[in-house]
Design an enzyme around this catalytic site. Structure first.
Site, PDB file in Angstrom:
ATOM      1  N   CYS A  78      -5.407  -3.089   1.782  1.00  0.00           N
ATOM      2  CA  CYS A  78      -5.349  -3.156   3.421  1.00  0.00           C
ATOM      3  C   CYS A  78      -6.665  -3.426   4.128  1.00  0.00           C
ATOM      4  O   CYS A  78      -7.142  -4.635   3.957  1.00  0.00           O
ATOM      5  CB  CYS A  78      -4.545  -1.976   3.930  1.00  0.00           C
ATOM      6  N   GLU A  81       0.771  -1.137  -0.140  1.00  0.00           N
ATOM      7  CA  GLU A  81       0.130   0.041  -0.028  1.00  0.00           C
ATOM      8  C   GLU A  81       0.907   1.256   0.140  1.00  0.00           C
ATOM      9  O   GLU A  81       1.788   1.140   0.673  1.00  0.00           O
ATOM     10  CB  GLU A  81      -0.887   0.078   1.185  1.00  0.00           C
ATOM     11  N   LYS A  97      -9.204   2.487  -2.419  1.00  0.00           N
ATOM     12  CA  LYS A  97      -9.384   1.797  -1.249  1.00  0.00           C
ATOM     13  C   LYS A  97     -10.843   2.225  -0.781  1.00  0.00           C
ATOM     14  O   LYS A  97     -11.364   3.307  -0.724  1.00  0.00           O
ATOM     15  CB  LYS A  97      -8.440   2.229  -0.093  1.00  0.00           C
TER      16      LYS A  97
END
Length: 565
Positions: free
Chosen positions: A160, A44, A119
């Site tokens: 993540c 990330e 994300k």
């Protein structure tokens, strides 16, 4: 499944070093491409490093990120697809409102950015503050990889936190959406996750169980790339992994160091382990990485440590020696009239065992000068903690002078037990640029030092020593030695009692009544809670402390100073 071979570039980025991070990534991809890899996964925000924090508010920084991505894409081997972590602008922010950026993954291939994925789940707990910067991701999270042999794979991308919301695994749901379940419904063939997941004791076992569960539940292979390295107070342990549909790990990257991992999804389970033989071994490796990266990324070469002959400074000296080499560690002895003879000899013995150089600066003349200067003002007032703290502040000033003169980084040596209850001196032993063991309770300090003296610890092997930490340092009663016959037990509960109360209070968030119900004395519990509260103003002024637990006094600790609770 396919003839595709995947790669993970588990890299240690420097926050904001866009050119350097891209150069290291380019070299990694070239090495993986030479071994037939078709798709490379990175962590990330791998281009800028995680966490960039308020650098993201600098519009020029964001523009530079875009240029770095375009330049990197042009240099990468054109036949390899690479997923890199970056940020991208939210085009709807000005019109519809919302944060101006997305936390993104960019797919680079053929010399350009082919797709961008955002994300979905933005954590705002502990050290995470992503809602401060990022908008919630939207749009398709799927791309197609054309493999050798003519087959194509539909690949789902998560970043993540996107993978940390399985209600069946956690027995609860932290977010409304479950990006992994949504991707599984889109009939993808493979899940990818770009992560920057900070280290904490025991977290790896939880990660493995969670990722394995996702692979099994959705009957999908999963590849997870985690950042490695330390940035400020956060340590990232790497340990990237790949899982087959049965939830078995088929490939593992190294812990606490950079690694290039090749993943063949058709291979069998990897029966090795990423776990250390003990928590002490793992914690020491984490702290060594934390100190090394802080020193190097802040462009220091050497460190200075006040050696008291006590166990805390001994552990910090051992960590620093392993992290940056004995030739780069200076220990300073600053005896006072209250320093015992064994404290001086113990400190010298420690320095000899570690092979570090020392300097000795007696502080009695400075103590007398301070007392003389303050004598008129302090007339008719008995000597008390004020004079004790002056000794610590004299030592802190001397260490800072050495730091300034020679450009050494001063490592402070306070442990979590002391920092919790304020058993430390502001502008004295709290001085420093990094608090190496500020998240290590005193009982763990003893455990780590005993482990260091085992024949299989890294320093014992490297130095060929029967003992790394002189046994007398471990066995003698802890003392600040700021007045005659002083011991920590005079001011604090026994450390095993104190640390258990602190763990229940700080990590488990239990009330005084709940802690008492678990067997602790009410008066001691109330006193500890009061000490923790009134020490908040000290902690607010402390050096950054390396985080190794799920609840540390650092970027994830946000308590008020002026409070009635």
């Amino acid at each position: 499944m396919s003839s595709a071979i995947f790669g993970i570039a588990q890299l240690n980025p420097i926050i904001g070093d866009l050119v350097g991070n891209c150069d290291r990534l380019l070299i990694a991809v070239q090495k993986l491409a030479a071994q037939g890899v078709q798709l490379v996964l990175t962590p990330e925000l791998s281009i800028c490093g995680y966490p960039p924090r308020d650098l993201l508010m600098n519009q020029q920084f964001v523009r530079d990120l875009d240029r770095a991505i375009a330049d990197l894409a042009s240099k990468l081997p054109h036949d390899v697809a690479v997923l890199v972590g970056t940020v991208s602008t939210n085009p709807e922010a000005d019109r519809a409102g919302g944060k101006p950026l997305f936390n993104s993954a960019a797919l680079l291939q053929g010399g350009q950015v082919q797709q961008t994925f955002h994300k979905r789940l933005l954590p705002t707990y502990d050290v995470f503050d992503e809602d401060r910067y990022f908008a919630v991701g939207t749009g398709s999270q799927v791309f197609t990889l054309h493999c050798q042999g003519g087959r194509s794979l539909r690949i789902g991308v998560t970043i993540c936190e996107d993978i940390w919301n399985d209600a069946k695994f956690w027995d609860k749901r932290n977010y409304i959406d479950d990006p992994v379940a949504e991707l599984a419904q889109k009939e993808v063939d493979l899940l990818l996750n770009l992560s920057a997941s900070p280290y904490a004791i025991g977290k790896q076992k939880l990660r493995e169980a969670m990722l394995s569960h996702s692979a099994i539940v959705h009957n999908l292979p999963l590849i997870y790339a985690n950042q490695v390295g330390a940035n400020d107070d956060l340590i990232f342990d790497g340990r990237s992994m790949a899982f087959n549909c049965q939830g078995q790990i088929i490939a593992r990257a190294k812990a606490f160091e950079e690694d290039l991992l090749i993943v063949d999804l058709e291979e069998g389970a990897d029966t090795s382990s990423s776990m250390y033989e003990s928590d002490d071994a793992e914690i020491f490796a984490a702290l060594v990485l934390g100190v090394r990266d802080y020193v190097q990324k802040c462009r220091f070469r050497q460190v200075v440590i006040g050696l008291s002959g006590g166990i805390d400074s001994a552990l910090v000296a051992a960590i620093a020696t392993e992290a940056i080499g004995k030739e780069n560690v200076l220990g300073v002895l600053m005896p006072s009239p209250y320093s015992s003879e064994h404290s001086i000899t113990d400190a010298i013995a420690l320095a000899h065992n570690l092979g570090i150089s020392t300097q000795t600066i007696p502080i009695q003349p400075m103590m007398e000068s301070f007392e003389q200067s303050l004598s008129a003002l302090f007339t008719d007032r008995a000597s008390d903690v004020t004079e004790e703290n002056l000794q610590s502040r004299i030592r802190g000033s001397l260490l800072m002078a050495i730091s300034n003169k020679f450009g050494h980084l001063l490592l402070s040596t306070g442990n979590k037990s002391e920092v919790s209850v304020g058993y430390c001196t502001l502008y004295g032993d709290m001085n420093g640029g990094l608090a190496a063991i500020a998240d290590v309770p005193k009982t763990r300090v003893f455990s780590l030092c005993n482990w260091l003296n085992l024949t299989n610890s890294p320093l014992a092997i490297k130095e060929g020593k029967a003992e790394v930490i002189p046994v007398n340092i471990i066995t003698k009663p802890p003392s600040a030695e700021l007045k005659p016959d002083q011991f920590d037990r005079d001011s604090l509960p026994p450390y095993d009692v104190l640390d258990d109360i602190l763990h229940k209070l700080i990590s488990q968030h239990l009330s005084a009544a709940e802690i008492v119900a678990l067997g602790h004395d009410r008066a001691i519990v109330d006193r500890v809670i009061r000490l923790v509260k009134i020490a908040e103003f000290k902690r607010r002024q402390a050096a950054p402390g390396l985080k190794i637990s799920d609840r540390a006094f650092g970027s994830g600790w946000r308590m008020p100073i002026a409070s009635q609770r």
